[in-house]
Design an enzyme around this catalytic site. Structure first.
Site, PDB file in Angstrom:
ATOM      1  CE1 TYR A  21      90.171 144.919  40.871  1.00 44.75           C
ATOM      2  CE2 TYR A  21      91.407 143.008  41.563  1.00 44.75           C
ATOM      3  CZ  TYR A  21      90.842 143.768  40.562  1.00 44.75           C
ATOM      4  OH  TYR A  21      90.955 143.362  39.246  1.00 44.75           O
TER       5      TYR A  21
ATOM      6  CE  LYS B 211      96.117 155.141  31.051  1.00 46.63           C
ATOM      7  NZ  LYS B 211      96.701 155.043  29.706  1.00 46.63           N
TER       8      LYS B 211
ATOM      9  CG  ASP C 113      98.160 152.518  27.856  1.00 47.83           C
ATOM     10  OD1 ASP C 113      98.950 152.718  28.792  1.00 47.83           O
ATOM     11  OD2 ASP C 113      97.731 153.442  27.142  1.00 47.83           O
TER      12      ASP C 113
ATOM     13  CG  ASP D 229      93.111 140.580  38.361  1.00 49.69           C
ATOM     14  OD1 ASP D 229      93.483 139.435  38.095  1.00 49.69           O
ATOM     15  OD2 ASP D 229      91.945 140.865  38.689  1.00 49.69           O
TER      16      ASP D 229
ATOM     17  CG  ASP E  10      94.123 136.318  33.641  1.00 49.96           C
ATOM     18  OD1 ASP E  10      94.611 136.007  34.751  1.00 49.96           O
ATOM     19  OD2 ASP E  10      92.953 136.044  33.309  1.00 49.96           O
TER      20      ASP E  10
HETATM   21  P1  ATP Z   1      88.378 134.108  37.078  1.00 48.35           P
HETATM   22  O1  ATP Z   1      87.743 135.394  36.695  1.00 48.35           O
HETATM   23  O2  ATP Z   1      87.791 133.474  38.299  1.00 48.35           O
HETATM   24  O3  ATP Z   1      89.885 134.162  37.099  1.00 48.35           O
HETATM   25  P2  ATP Z   1      87.962 133.370  34.381  1.00 48.35           P
HETATM   26  O4  ATP Z   1      86.605 133.797  34.019  1.00 48.35           O
HETATM   27  O5  ATP Z   1      89.139 134.181  33.970  1.00 48.35           O
HETATM   28  O6  ATP Z   1      88.027 133.069  35.933  1.00 48.35           O
HETATM   29  P3  ATP Z   1      88.835 130.675  34.073  1.00 48.35           P
HETATM   30  O7  ATP Z   1      87.945 129.874  34.912  1.00 48.35           O
HETATM   31  O8  ATP Z   1      90.173 130.922  34.611  1.00 48.35           O
HETATM   32  O9  ATP Z   1      88.093 131.977  33.704  1.00 48.35           O
HETATM   33  O10 ATP Z   1      88.948 130.014  32.646  1.00 48.35           O
HETATM   34  C1  ATP Z   1      89.268 130.731  31.456  1.00 48.35           C
HETATM   35  C2  ATP Z   1      89.572 129.721  30.343  1.00 48.35           C
HETATM   36  O11 ATP Z   1      90.814 129.080  30.611  1.00 48.35           O
HETATM   37  C3  ATP Z   1      88.548 128.609  30.238  1.00 48.35           C
HETATM   38  O12 ATP Z   1      88.321 128.264  28.875  1.00 48.35           O
HETATM   39  C4  ATP Z   1      89.178 127.466  30.960  1.00 48.35           C
HETATM   40  O13 ATP Z   1      88.769 126.219  30.526  1.00 48.35           O
HETATM   41  C5  ATP Z   1      90.665 127.683  30.726  1.00 48.35           C
HETATM   42  N1  ATP Z   1      91.424 127.198  31.891  1.00 48.35           N
HETATM   43  C6  ATP Z   1      91.563 127.831  33.078  1.00 48.35           C
HETATM   44  N2  ATP Z   1      92.280 127.087  33.925  1.00 48.35           N
HETATM   45  C7  ATP Z   1      92.625 125.968  33.275  1.00 48.35           C
HETATM   46  C8  ATP Z   1      93.357 124.806  33.639  1.00 48.35           C
HETATM   47  N3  ATP Z   1      93.915 124.643  34.859  1.00 48.35           N
HETATM   48  N4  ATP Z   1      93.497 123.832  32.728  1.00 48.35           N
HETATM   49  C9  ATP Z   1      92.965 123.968  31.496  1.00 48.35           C
HETATM   50  N5  ATP Z   1      92.256 125.037  31.085  1.00 48.35           N
HETATM   51  C10 ATP Z   1      92.079 126.034  31.972  1.00 48.35           C
END
Ligand code: ATP
Length: 352
Positions: A136, A187, A220, A244, A248
Site C-alpha cells: 500500500y 510469501k 496462504d 489486512d 478480517d
Molecule cells: P472495507 O473494505 O471498507 O473494510 P467491507 O467492504 O469489507 O469494507 P464492511 O463495510 O466492513 O465491508 O461490511 C462487510 C459486512 O459486514 C457487511 O455485511 C456489514 O453489514 C457487516 N458489518 C460490518 N461491520 C459491522 C458492524 N459493526 N455491525 C454489524 N455488521 C457489520
C-alpha cells in the site's frame, strides 16, 4: 484532572453511529474513573463532504490533527465514491502522514460469542500489520489507458528501516504476552526480493529477543492454520496487504466483523495514534441502528491504554465482556439488540 484531547472522525455509513456510541462510552469511562476527562473535537471529513468540497482533508488538516492526543476514526467508503479514492483521500493520508506504522489487531473470542470454529475458544491472537509501506505504498501507475496494450503496475515497496521497525515492534509486543510466540508471515517462496528481505530482517531482529519463540508461515498456509489450529498462534507479524486480509478472517473467526478493533500506532509518540474498528461503512445496515459497536468500544479501550489510562482500559474491557457474556448481542452476532441497547449495557456495567 488529566485531559485527553480526542479528534473524532466518524466518516461514512455506520461510522457516525459507532463513533457516537464510542464517545458515549468514553465519557462514561471518564466519569466512573474520576481522574481524567476527554475533550472531543469533531471533524466532518467524509464522502458526502468530499462530493461537495472536492477533498476529504482540507489544506493543513493533517497538521491540525497533530495537536491531539489521539484520533477516533469510524469508517470511510461510499457507494458514490470509488473505494480507492475514499481510502486514499482520508484514511491512508492520516495513517501515513502521522507515521502510524504499527497497526495492531487483537482477536479473541469474547464471552457469550459463538465462533464459526469448533475450537473457537482457542482464538487469542494479535496481528501486527506493517502500516506505512509494502503493497500500500502507493507506488505504481497506468499507461496506454484503454488501448489493448494497457498496463497497470502496483509495486510493493519494502525498506530496511520500515521492515526492521515493524519486526522490532512485533517482538516487543510478543515479549509482553504470556506465550511469547511470534509467527513471521511471509510469501518469500513466490516473491523473492522484498519478501526475502522481510524474512532476513526478521531473523536479524530475533537475535535481540532470545526470550521470544519464533516460527514462520507462508500467508496462504497461515489462513489454514488459523482455521485448523487456532491454538498454535499467538502474535503474527505480516505486511500491509497480508495482515489486512488475515485480520478480517481473524475477526470473522472471533464471531463477527463488528467485533474487530485496531490501533494505528506511532510507537515513538511523535504524532497521535488512530483508533478504529476494522470494519468498513457497512452500507447494508447504515441508519438502521443495529451496527455492532463492540469493535469501536474495544478500540476505545486500546486508546485508553495508549493514553496511559490502563485501569480504565481494563474496566472497559470487563464491561464489554459483561455485556457480550449477558447475551446482549446485535443481529450480526445472532441477537436482536440495537446499537443503543449495547451501548447502554456497557455504560451500566461501567457504573457498577
Ligand atoms: P472495507 O473494505 O471498507 O473494510 P467491507 O467492504 O469489507 O469494507 P464492511 O463495510 O466492513 O465491508 O461490511 C462487510 C459486512 O459486514 C457487511 O455485511 C456489514 O453489514 C457487516 N458489518 C460490518 N461491520 C459491522 C458492524 N459493526 N455491525 C454489524 N455488521 C457489520
Amino acid at each position: 484532572m488529566r485531559t485527553h484531547r480526542i479528534a473524532a472522525i466518524p466518516g461514512d455509513g455506520i461510522g457516525p453511529e459507532v463513533i457516537a456510541a464510542g464517545l458515549e462510552v468514553l465519557v462514561a469511562c471518564a466519569a466512573s474513573d474520576g481522574g481524567f476527562r476527554v475533550e472531543v473535537e469533531h471533524f466532518d471529513w467524509n464522502s458526502d463532504n468530499y462530493l461537495r468540497r472536492g477533498h476529504y482533508i482540507p489544506e493543513g488538516g493533517i497538521d491540525r490533527l497533530k495537536s491531539f492526543d489521539a484520533i477516533f476514526f469510524g469508517a470511510v467508503g461510499s457507494l458514490d465514491v470509488a473505494d480507492h479514492v475514499s481510502l486514499w483521500g482520508l484514511r491512508l493520508p492520516i495513517a501515513q502522514g502521522l507515521d502510524q506504522y504499527a497497526n495492531v489487531r487483537p482477536a479473541r473470542l469474547l464471552p457469550g460469542v459463538t465462533s464459526p470454529l469448533r475450537a473457537g475458544d482457542a482464538v487469542d491472537w494479535v496481528i501486527v500489520r506493517e502500516n506505512s509501506e509494502g503493497e500500500y505504498a502507493g507506488h505504481g501507475g497506468r499507461a496506454h489507458r484503454g488501448l489493448p496494450i494497457e498496463v497497470g503496475t502496483e509495486t510493493a515497496v519494502f525498506t530496511r528501516a520500515g521492515v526492521e521497525r515493524i519486526h522490532r515492534f512485533a517482538f516487543e509486543l510478543a515479549r509482553q504476552r504470556p506465550r511469547k510466540l511470534l509467527t513471521l508471515v511471509t510469501k518469500s517462496n513466490a516473491q523473492r526480493f522484498g519478501m526475502v528481505m522481510w524474512d532476513e530482517i526478521f531473523f536479524e531482529v530475533a537475535r535481540d529477543f532470545p526470550d521470544v519463540k519464533t516460527d514462520r508461515e507462508l500467508v496462504d498456509a497461515a489462513t489454514t492454520r488459523m482455521v485448523l489450529k487456532p491454538g498454535s498462534i499467538d502474535v503474527m507479524v505480516a505486511t500491509n496487504l497480508h495482515a489486512d486480509i488475515l485480520s478480517d478472517l481473524a475477526a470473522a473467526l472471533s464471531g463477527s466483523l463488528g467485533i474487530g478493533a485496531t490501533a494505528n500506532l506511532n510507537p515513538e509518540r511523535r504524532f497521535p495514534s488512530m483508533f478504529e474498528p476494522i470494519h468498513g461503512s457497512a452500507f447494508d445496515i447504515a441508519g438502521r441502528g443495529i451496527a455492532n459497536p463492540i469493535a469501536t468500544f474495544w478500540t476505545a479501550a486500546m486508546m485508553l491504554e495508549h493514553l496511559g489510562e490502563t485501569t480504565c482500559a481494563r474496566r472497559l474491557m470487563a464491561a464489554i465482556e459483561a455485556t457480550t457474556g449477558a447475551g446482549i448481542h446485535t443481529p450480526d452476532l445472532g441477537g436482536q439488540a440495537t446499537t443503543r441497547a449495547v451501548t447502554a449495557a456497557v455504560c451500566d456495567a461501567l457504573r457498577r
